[in-house]
Structures are given as C-alpha cells and as structure tokens.
Design a protein around this motif. Structure first.
Motif, PDB file in Angstrom:
ATOM      1  N   PHE A 164       0.862  -1.184   0.000  1.00 58.30           N
ATOM      2  CA  PHE A 164       0.000   0.000   0.000  1.00 58.30           C
ATOM      3  C   PHE A 164       0.899   1.234   0.000  1.00 58.30           C
ATOM      4  O   PHE A 164       2.130   1.138   0.070  1.00 58.30           O
ATOM      5  N   ALA A 165       0.277   2.423  -0.058  1.00 60.16           N
ATOM      6  CA  ALA A 165       1.052   3.662   0.067  1.00 60.16           C
ATOM      7  C   ALA A 165       1.429   3.866   1.536  1.00 60.16           C
ATOM      8  O   ALA A 165       0.655   3.530   2.443  1.00 60.16           O
ATOM      9  N   LEU A 166       2.614   4.408   1.767  1.00 60.76           N
ATOM     10  CA  LEU A 166       3.097   4.620   3.132  1.00 60.76           C
ATOM     11  C   LEU A 166       2.086   5.426   3.941  1.00 60.76           C
ATOM     12  O   LEU A 166       1.626   6.481   3.521  1.00 60.76           O
ATOM     13  N   GLY A 167       1.746   4.895   5.121  1.00 62.92           N
ATOM     14  CA  GLY A 167       0.826   5.586   6.019  1.00 62.92           C
ATOM     15  C   GLY A 167      -0.634   5.255   5.810  1.00 62.92           C
ATOM     16  O   GLY A 167      -1.479   5.711   6.591  1.00 62.92           O
ATOM     17  N   ASP A 168      -0.972   4.473   4.766  1.00 65.19           N
ATOM     18  CA  ASP A 168      -2.378   4.102   4.543  1.00 65.19           C
ATOM     19  C   ASP A 168      -2.962   3.440   5.785  1.00 65.19           C
ATOM     20  O   ASP A 168      -2.347   2.543   6.374  1.00 65.19           O
ATOM     21  N   HIS A 169      -4.163   3.867   6.169  1.00 69.67           N
ATOM     22  CA  HIS A 169      -4.896   3.241   7.276  1.00 69.67           C
ATOM     23  C   HIS A 169      -5.589   1.985   6.747  1.00 69.67           C
ATOM     24  O   HIS A 169      -6.356   2.059   5.789  1.00 69.67           O
ATOM     25  N   LEU A 170      -5.357   0.878   7.411  1.00 68.99           N
ATOM     26  CA  LEU A 170      -5.856  -0.409   6.937  1.00 68.99           C
ATOM     27  C   LEU A 170      -6.776  -1.058   7.955  1.00 68.99           C
ATOM     28  O   LEU A 170      -6.690  -0.786   9.158  1.00 68.99           O
ATOM     29  N   ILE A 171      -7.628  -1.959   7.447  1.00 67.76           N
ATOM     30  CA  ILE A 171      -8.381  -2.869   8.304  1.00 67.76           C
ATOM     31  C   ILE A 171      -8.021  -4.284   7.841  1.00 67.76           C
ATOM     32  O   ILE A 171      -8.020  -4.584   6.645  1.00 67.76           O
ATOM     33  N   TRP A 172      -7.671  -5.147   8.812  1.00 69.75           N
ATOM     34  CA  TRP A 172      -7.150  -6.484   8.525  1.00 69.75           C
ATOM     35  C   TRP A 172      -8.028  -7.505   9.225  1.00 69.75           C
ATOM     36  O   TRP A 172      -8.424  -7.316  10.390  1.00 69.75           O
TER      37      TRP A 172
END
Length: 218
Positions: free
Chosen positions: A111-119
């Motif tokens: 992903f792009a650096l710093g992207d907020h993710l849900i896993w």
C-alpha cells in the motif's frame, strides 16, 4: 344520375376503409404493447447490472471511509462492529475480530506509506461491509497477508441480500510500499448496493488480507 349516385357511395367506402384501418392499428398496438413493455423492462435490468472498476479514478467516489476512525494501530475491531465511529456502516469478518494496521506500522506491504488499513487478522475469511443506505458503488485496494500472487473477490448485494454482482481480480502481494496494491470496486447505475464483500485466495486456498480506504459513490 349515375354520378350523383356513385359519389356518396365512394365517400362511404372510403370512410369504411379508414375505420377498418384504425381497428387494425388498435389490434397491432394491443399485440405489440406488451412486447414493448417487456423489452423496456429487460433493458432496465440490463442497465442496472453492476460493473467491476479497477481504479479509484474510474470509480469516481464522492465520499470515503477512513479506517483510522476505528482507532490507532493494533486496535482490535469487534466483529460485527456497528459503532466504531463510522455512521451507517456495519462490518463483519466471518465471526472473528478485525484489527487496525497502517502501511509501514504493523503492515509491511505494497500500500502507500501511512495508509490506514483494516485487517481480518489471521483468519481465512472475508470482510463484509453493510450500508444503512443504498449506494451506487464502492471500492478499495487489497493485499493478501501471504506474499505472492492471489485472487481477490468482490461482490455486492441489494437490500434483500440478493446478489447484484460478483467479480474476481488478480493481485500481487509484495513489500514494496509503492501503492501497487490492486484496487477493486463495483459500480451500479442505481443506489441498490447495501452490502459489499471482499475475500481472497491463493494457490493453497483462502488467505487473510487487508484493505485500505474505502471509496464510496453515494
């Protein structure tokens, strides 16, 4: 005399011909009208079929969901979760909890650096997102937790949980951190989408995965 007799007769015959023509036209209309209505209904159904969208630009979102609203990195998000700070959205992951990660902080992916993710943690399930109001479309980038090629699936359902469309797409999971994670979206011509489901598989079967910002077309 003959001319006087024939003239009215010709008028009457012509008039009868026109009446017969109108009757014939009414019969044709009565026959073809149901066919026309059926064609219009079929055309409407065809137009309402969702399409797969492979980029954020093509989706054209006018709203989005930032998973950072669910808390800082490593926040555990219960499943289902309907009050995580995102109004109108309920999330589920096959009965297991989800977790917040960021690209570069808890997630070393593409992903792009710093992207907020849900896993969806270490479970080989899916991520289900329900909307309280119907939307036209939605999409996000996805990455498998297992490095290498994978196949993602995105599907959309209407308010009665009838399947509107399901699409498979190919992605590659790397550690490049270059925003190359595959994007998957669905776009409809009417706001009929009430549920969106993401899932992923590789050559060995189902795998866990993460998604980043969910763009919406409302």
């Amino acid at each position: 005399m003959n001319a006087g007799i024939d003239a009215p007769l010709k008028v009457r015959l012509t008039g009868m011909g026109r009446i017969a023509g109108l009757v014939g036209m009414k019969k044709q209309v009565a026959i073809y009208l149901p066919m026309l209505l059926a064609f219009v209904a079929l055309a409407s159904q065809v137009q309402a079929t969702p399409i797969f969208v492979g980029s954020r630009v093509a989706l054209g979102g006018n709203d989005f969901v930032d998973w950072g609203q669910l808390g800082p990195v490593f926040t555990v998000v219960p499943s289902p979760s309907s009050n995580g700070g995102i109004p109108g959205i309920t999330m589920t992951s096959n009965g297991t909890n989800m977790e917040r990660r960021d690209q570069g902080n808890g997630w070393r992916g593409n992903f792009a650096l710093g992207d907020h993710l849900i896993w969806n943690q270490d479970t080989q399930g899916n991520i289900i997102i329900d909307f309280s109001t119907g939307i036209f479309g939605a999409g996000a980038q996805m990455q498998s937790d297992i490095f290498g090629p994978f196949t993602g699936t995105i599907s959309a359902f209407d308010q009665s949980m009838n399947l509107l469309g399901i699409f498979n797409f190919n992605g590659t999971s790397t550690t490049d951190g270059d925003n190359s994670a595959v994007f998957a979206g669905i776009l409809d011509t009417s706001p009929d989408i009430f549920r969106l489901v993401f899932s992923a598989t590789d050559q060995f079967g189902s795998v866990d995965f993460a998604i980043n910002q969910l763009d919406l077309v409302t």
